[in-house]
Design an enzyme around this catalytic site. Sequence first.
Site, PDB file in Angstrom:
ATOM      1  CB  ALA A 164      -0.931  -0.021   1.210  1.00 15.04           C
TER       2      ALA A 164
ATOM      3  CB  CYS B  71      -2.579  -4.187   7.553  1.00 15.00           C
ATOM      4  SG  CYS B  71      -1.888  -2.530   7.618  1.00 15.00           S
TER       5      CYS B  71
ATOM      6  CB  CYS C 179      17.635   6.684  18.475  1.00 16.98           C
ATOM      7  SG  CYS C 179      19.362   7.001  18.068  1.00 16.98           S
TER       8      CYS C 179
ATOM      9  CB  CYS D 262      22.330   4.793  18.864  1.00 19.39           C
ATOM     10  SG  CYS D 262      21.466   3.872  17.565  1.00 19.39           S
TER      11      CYS D 262
ATOM     12  CE  LYS E  33       1.441  -7.327  -2.853  1.00 20.20           C
ATOM     13  NZ  LYS E  33       1.339  -6.966  -1.430  1.00 20.20           N
TER      14      LYS E  33
ATOM     15  CG  PHE F 292       9.297  -2.474  13.552  1.00 24.36           C
ATOM     16  CD1 PHE F 292       9.837  -1.206  13.564  1.00 24.36           C
ATOM     17  CD2 PHE F 292       7.931  -2.619  13.712  1.00 24.36           C
ATOM     18  CE1 PHE F 292       9.034  -0.093  13.738  1.00 24.36           C
ATOM     19  CE2 PHE F 292       7.120  -1.517  13.892  1.00 24.36           C
ATOM     20  CZ  PHE F 292       7.668  -0.251  13.908  1.00 24.36           C
TER      21      PHE F 292
END
Length: 339
Positions: free
Chosen positions: A34, A181, A169, A240, A81, A127
């Site tokens: 999307a 979704c 971070c 980090c 796609k 993620f």
Amino acid sequence: MTSRYSRQELFAPIGKEGQKRLHSTHVLIIGAGALGSANAELLARAGIGKLTIADRDYVEWSNLQRQQLYCEADALERMPKAAAAARRLRAINSDVAIIPHIADVGAQELEQLIKGVDLIIDGTDNFEIRLMINDISQKHKIAWIYGGCVGSYGLSFTILPGSTPCLNCLLESMPLGGITCDTAGVIQPAIQMVAAHQSAEALKILTGDIDALNRKLVSFDVWKNQFRTINVSSLKKASCPSCGEEQTYPYLSYDNQTKAAVLCGRDTVQIRPGTIQTRNLDHLETTLTGQGFKTKRNPYLLSFRVESARLVVFKDGRVFVHGIKDISEAKILYHRYLS
């Protein structure tokens, strides 16, 4: 004949010089769902020079409600796609070089795809790959624009290496599941709002108007009529490992990547997360049952059925995907429902 970009060139912050700069740029979009397809069309119509699109999946009927580059024929043919997007985008603007990659993008693939790229746009749905994008961005000093949406809620954040906090971070650790979704649904207006923020930021970067960038995290709920910006500059951490003083880019390391293998003699793929974790099965069960899934549970694992597969989640984070031999298909289900 009037230039196809005449109205864009009349916009003072871009102008003719900005349009020339756009035509010389190369954008990489990871994920052609999307958000990826919406950003791809906006940038192709704007007249960037080259657009690389990477996606591992094919078009399904459930995509047509929100993924604007695809049609019923793409779903019937199960067109990848990236290939379907490239075909449509070339019809929209033949001046833009469209490079499709039908692949499951990981750290190695990113190292190849990043060559010659001016900007990365996040069109992904998990993620793990976002944190890889984050690390490759920091390593090569290339800006990227994060975006996400679920239900009627969306958010976006522009990450500039050396300037803003990075995604690592903002996240203390890898998220361990939640609403997606595929469990809570999503509506098209939320997607268009996120894509509008992402593509507007992209145009600012690509035309060199860095001062115009929104350096705050933007979030909104189009159903509840909520909108806010959050100043996250204080979250930038010198310690980090992705963007701090001693960068190690942990999410480009094989040790921190999801491992998958077909179990011998069984129609089952085992998926093991890249980091040691303890899965909260109580929270996962509450989330899944709240979204209408029927779960089975004992003290050691939780299972639920989705599509033609049965997913079994262990406390140590491992997942068995029963009913599938193909690792790529199993990883799609894993990220869709558990990432």
